[in-house]
Design a protein around this motif. Structure first.
Motif, PDB file in Angstrom:
ATOM      1  N   UNK A 196       5.893  -7.712  11.588  1.00 19.11           N
ATOM      2  CA  UNK A 196       4.572  -7.828  11.369  1.00 19.11           C
ATOM      3  C   UNK A 196       3.399  -6.923  11.933  1.00 19.11           C
ATOM      4  N   UNK A 197       3.892  -6.151  12.914  1.00 20.73           N
ATOM      5  CA  UNK A 197       2.693  -5.025  13.472  1.00 20.73           C
ATOM      6  C   UNK A 197       3.823  -4.091  13.977  1.00 20.73           C
ATOM      7  N   UNK A 198       3.735  -2.916  13.262  1.00 20.71           N
ATOM      8  CA  UNK A 198       4.691  -1.740  13.815  1.00 20.71           C
ATOM      9  C   UNK A 198       3.997  -1.379  15.242  1.00 20.71           C
ATOM     10  N   UNK A 199       2.773  -1.585  15.464  1.00 18.05           N
ATOM     11  CA  UNK A 199       2.293  -0.930  16.745  1.00 18.05           C
ATOM     12  C   UNK A 199       2.199  -2.044  17.771  1.00 18.05           C
ATOM     13  N   UNK A 247       5.320  -0.845   3.136  1.00 20.24           N
ATOM     14  CA  UNK A 247       4.390  -0.807   4.302  1.00 20.24           C
ATOM     15  C   UNK A 247       3.306  -1.385   3.622  1.00 20.24           C
ATOM     16  N   UNK A 248       2.559  -2.505   4.216  1.00 20.08           N
ATOM     17  CA  UNK A 248       1.177  -2.941   4.222  1.00 20.08           C
ATOM     18  C   UNK A 248       0.974  -3.660   3.451  1.00 20.08           C
ATOM     19  N   UNK A 249       1.125  -4.989   3.272  1.00 23.42           N
ATOM     20  CA  UNK A 249       0.763  -6.121   2.060  1.00 23.42           C
ATOM     21  C   UNK A 249      -0.609  -5.760   1.723  1.00 23.42           C
ATOM     22  N   UNK A 259      -2.880   4.240   7.895  1.00 23.04           N
ATOM     23  CA  UNK A 259      -2.693   3.284   9.084  1.00 23.04           C
ATOM     24  C   UNK A 259      -1.590   2.158   8.615  1.00 23.04           C
ATOM     25  N   UNK A 260      -0.290   2.294   9.168  1.00 22.69           N
ATOM     26  CA  UNK A 260       0.748   1.353   9.215  1.00 22.69           C
ATOM     27  C   UNK A 260       0.537   0.163   9.846  1.00 22.69           C
ATOM     28  N   UNK A 261       0.841  -0.848   9.480  1.00 21.05           N
ATOM     29  CA  UNK A 261       0.774  -2.137  10.126  1.00 21.05           C
ATOM     30  C   UNK A 261       2.229  -2.872   9.907  1.00 21.05           C
ATOM     31  N   UNK A 262       2.081  -3.712   9.028  1.00 19.75           N
ATOM     32  CA  UNK A 262       3.253  -4.611   8.606  1.00 19.75           C
ATOM     33  C   UNK A 262       4.467  -3.617   7.727  1.00 19.75           C
ATOM     34  N   UNK A 321       0.818  -1.276  -0.046  1.00 17.46           N
ATOM     35  CA  UNK A 321      -0.001  -0.113  -0.057  1.00 17.46           C
ATOM     36  C   UNK A 321       0.817   1.323  -0.038  1.00 17.46           C
ATOM     37  N   UNK A 322       2.136   1.070   0.502  1.00 18.32           N
ATOM     38  CA  UNK A 322       3.101   2.142   0.539  1.00 18.32           C
ATOM     39  C   UNK A 322       4.513   1.877   0.465  1.00 18.32           C
ATOM     40  N   UNK A 323       5.117   2.807  -0.462  1.00 18.33           N
ATOM     41  CA  UNK A 323       6.634   2.714  -0.385  1.00 18.33           C
ATOM     42  C   UNK A 323       7.153   4.134   0.051  1.00 18.33           C
ATOM     43  N   UNK A 324       7.868   3.946   1.144  1.00 15.84           N
ATOM     44  CA  UNK A 324       8.521   5.385   1.797  1.00 15.84           C
ATOM     45  C   UNK A 324      10.071   5.272   1.651  1.00 15.84           C
ATOM     46  N   UNK A 325      10.478   6.448   1.702  1.00 17.36           N
ATOM     47  CA  UNK A 325      11.937   6.523   1.254  1.00 17.36           C
ATOM     48  C   UNK A 325      12.697   7.693   2.297  1.00 17.36           C
TER      49      UNK A 325
END
Length: 802
Positions: A93-96, A143-145, A121-124, A42-46
């Motif tokens: 698996x869960x950043x929270x 981020x997030x599969x 909402x970031x998870x994986x 869902x997201x690619x961050x750099x």
């Protein structure tokens, strides 16, 4: 594990795309979007390393023309900072899950500044260092599969490869002096989310004499060239846009502006129309603020594709955000409109965003008595016609829908008490607001008018429906019940009927055990299958999910429903109308003459409807229906008590699915390892459901040991079982729970069950045989979902009788 050929070719294309770029800062946006698609995330961050050598930075879009610059220290205070420090890849698996992070490093935590700013909402997360030898250039985050599963080894290896590509591109571009050391976080929005903001830049200030997208107004004679240049020079004055300046100072109409924009962008002009309304399919997952910032609104599905109203169609089309929001759509028709018409359309679909729409503002106006309360009908008429009362009732319905409430309870107090309003959210009643007491009759009368009930009748209960799109910007229906209560007042309960599309069976929350058993029975050519449970337990949702699986071009499906809540293309759906004499039994008889393959009856509540279902199933039709019963075995005895012939009924019956909805733990949940006594009590409570089965009677300790071992194997971590407890955060209103999860009990009518039905066996006998045959009770299914971390034992006990 080697990267597969298909993914390898996609990664090759990504490598070439970035390595051939002239400007890193301009190329990285499109590259990140492409990386999201290739990696299935869902997201690619750099984040890139700063010259100070102790921090990393990223640029995140938070609006159409606004950005948030994130700077993190290279330290364990954040995931990206820790990877930059350690130069080692992480797969979280869960950043929270703070406990899991602390096992990696005692100070490690998730820096959620980006999530808070964008609503994402970031998870994986896969966090990979970008290295040139031993030199740390930055950090890549995936981020997030999209499928919700943990990232695969293939995705992890692909991320490692991409981080090397970024490192090579940075080195090459830095050597040529064209690299910008401010990275970008680009999010690809999932279909059911509205949180991610694509990278978009605002247009450069318009200079006098420079070609403008409003030049068509000059050519049409709507404004002089000097007038246009004057507005361009004064853009931003009076807190207004260029368009507003043209409207205020030069009497240009929004329609003229829209037509000029259509010529400039080469797309059709879409004017404001009062016929627009909110639909669950198009607008249910979208938020007003998000669309306002993005500058687009989905309007309707047409032959030419999904019609999208835009302020700047080029920007919208280039970001691909609409395609990601509506992945099932294959064609899109982009149109343009003026800013004022765009805002009007937003107000029409999502409600007014200014103070007039605020519930507190409305209450402040309502608190001023319009006149002394009396029993005269003219008082009721004048009160209900008052604009503020109309706005108040509409606003309550709108906010209840937005809060995902299932019911609205209007509870006028006695004497000098106010009118209480409560909402049922996730199965629990929550106080919402109090309205002034002098409006107790006006509010009830307004709701009666909306549902076409008799406002003069206050002594008898009444039932009705509100088609809300006639009164507000939502295409929903509410079922209304009024009841006279003590003190001469009337209570009102409005149920918000679930609309929209059927959800896939995979999203029903069935365990793998129940899913495989259910799939084996619903594809039978004929028979009788029931879904049972109390009101509001999701029976209709489950039935429509099953029908969606069976809905193929070569299958004719008739449904009789009261009301039709979920619509599906391909189904022939009929609404029950008791006033016209159309009831379930009558429709069943009619369906049998209409050449059906599958029949769905909303409810089997009498002997005639059930007997028609048995007859239809025995004559080669698949019949689905619902019952209001507590458990699957009890459903069988209930149907026999209605006078069914046990032999015909046993032949027809395929199975019964009982279900409940329990509160789901919010993502702020806290993990812990249960102590020995708690675990032993958990096993004993689970085993209580199995105590009469032959295997348990023969060797209870051995079966308990096998049970524990299977739990550790399927749900444990490191040879231990992990459970979760509620914590509470702003997302769940400090309750620790958000949303609901289904609990299921599936009884299949095998030969032993059919024999017991023919013998009119007791519920306990049917229960024992069903459990021995593989049925997991509601309690057992709920406790399995406790082990999966979806809910806790308190919630399971609250919805299961046993």
């Amino acid at each position: 594990m080697s990267i597969e050929t298909n993914l390898g070719s996609q990664l090759d294309a990504l490598d070439a795309k970035l390595l051939q770029a002239v400007s890193f800062d301009e190329s990285i946006q499109a590259w990140c979007l492409s990386a999201c698609d290739v990696l299935g995330s869902e997201c690619v961050g750099l984040f890139l390393a700063n010259e100070d050598g102790v921090t990393i930075s990223s640029k995140v879009t938070t609006g159409v023309s606004t950005t948030l610059r994130i700077k993190l220290p290279i330290s364990p205070k954040s995931l990206a900072g820790f990877v930059a420090l350690s130069k080692k890849q992480l797969n979280i698996l869960d950043v929270n899950d703070s406990a899991a992070l602390q096992r990696i490093h005692p100070e490690l935590r998730f820096a959620d500044a980006v999530d808070k700013s964008t609503g994402f909402r970031s998870v994986q997360m896969i966090i990979s260092p970008i290295l040139a030898g031993d030199a740390m250039l930055g950090v890549l985050e995936v981020i997030n599969n999209k499928n919700g599963q943990p990232f695969s080894q293939l995705q992890i290896e692909a991320t490692t490869r991409l981080s090397k590509t970024v490192a090579t591109a940075l080195q090459r571009l830095k050597q040529s002096g064209s690299a910008s050391l401010m990275a970008t976080t680009t999010k690809t929005p999932p279909p059911a989310s509205t949180t991610a903001k694509p990278v978009t830049t605002s247009a450069a200030p318009q200079r006098p004499g420079q070609p403008s997208k409003y030049d068509g107004l000059v050519n049409a004679g709507a404004i002089s060239k000097a007038g246009l240049q004057d507005c361009l020079a004064k853009r931003g004055d009076r807190d207004g846009t260029i368009e507003q300046l043209m409207i205020d100072e030069h009497q240009v109409t929004p329609a003229q502006i829209g037509q000029a924009l259509g010529l400039f962008f080469g797309v059709p002009y879409e004017p404001y129309s009062k016929a627009r309304f909110n639909t669950e399919k198009l607008h249910g997952a979208l938020k007003r603020d998000f669309l306002s910032e993005q500058g687009w609104i989905p309007l309707e599905e047409s032959f030419e594709g999904l019609v999208v109203m835009c302020v700047n169609p080029e920007n919208v089309r280039s970001t691909y955000v609409v395609q990601h929001m509506f992945p099932r759509e294959t064609k899109f028709k982009y149109t343009v409109t003026s800013q004022s018409e765009f805002n009007q359309t937003l107000d029409l679909i999502f409600g007014n965003a200014d103070g007039d729409g605020n519930i507190d503002h409305l209450l402040a106006n309502l608190s001023r008595p319009m006149q002394e309360e009396g029993e005269e009908e003219d008082y009721l008429a004048s009160s209900t016609a008052d604009n503020e009362v109309v706005k108040f009732v509409n606003k309550v319905i709108l906010e209840a829908y937005q809060k995902k409430a299932s019911d609205i309870h209007i509870e006028p107090g006695q004497g000098k008490a106010n009118v209480g309003v409560r909402l049922r959210i996730d199965g629990s009643l929550v106080p919402y607001i109090d309205a002034p007491r002098h409006l107790r009759q006006a509010i009830v009368a307004r709701i009666k008018i909306m549902s076409d009930l008799d406002i003069s009748e206050t002594r008898r209960p009444q039932d009705g429906k509100i088609p809300f799109k006639k009164f507000g910007p939502l295409d929903i229906e509410l079922r209304v019940a009024t009841l006279p209560s003590a003190g001469g007042v009337e209570d009102v309960v409005m149920r918000i009927l679930a609309g929209g599309e059927a959800i896939p069976m995979e999203q029903l929350g069935l365990t793998q055990h129940n899913m495989s058993r259910l799939q084996s029975v619903i594809h039978k050519p004929y028979g009788l299958f029931y879904v049972c449970g109390p009101t509001g337990s999701g029976k209709t949702t489950t039935l429509h999910s099953i029908l969606a699986t069976l809905n193929t071009p070569d299958t004719k499906i008739w449904t009789a429903e009261d009301p039709v809540e979920i619509t599906q293309k391909g189904l022939r759906q009929v609404q029950v109308n008791k006033k016209a004499g159309i009831d379930f039994a009558m429709l069943m008889r009619s369906f049998l003459r209409a050449d059906p393959d599958i029949i769905m009856v909303g409810e089997s509540r009498d002997h005639e409807t059930v007997s028609m279902g048995v007859e239809a199933s025995l004559t080669g039709h698949m019949v689905f229906s619902t019952l209001h019963t507590n458990s699957a075995p009890e459903s069988i005895t209930r149907l026999l008590d209605m006078g069914m012939d046990p032999f015909n009924f046993a032949d027809a019956l395929l199975g019964v699915l009982a279900q409940r909805l329990a509160k789901r733990l919010c993502s702020c949940k806290e993990s812990y390892t249960p102590a020995g006594p708690e675990l032993q009590a958990f096993i004993s409570e689970y085993a209580e459901e199995l105590r009469h089965t032959p295997a348990w009677l023969a060797d209870a300790p051995g079966e308990a040991k096998k049970l524990y071992q299977s739990w550790v194997e399927n749900y444990g971590e490191g040879g231990r079982i992990t459970m979760y407890r509620p914590v509470g955060c702003s997302r769940c209103a400090k309750t620790g729970y958000k949303g609901r999860v289904g609990l299921h009990e599936l009884l299949l009518a095998d030969d032993d069950i059919k024999k017991l039905v023919q013998e009119r066996a007791r519920v306990s006998t049917i229960f024992s045989s069903a459990v021995a045959g593989g049925m997991h009770t509601l309690k057992m299914d709920g406790m399995t979902k406790v082990l999966q971390g979806l809910t806790d034992l308190k919630q399971v006990r609250s919805v299961c009788i046993k």
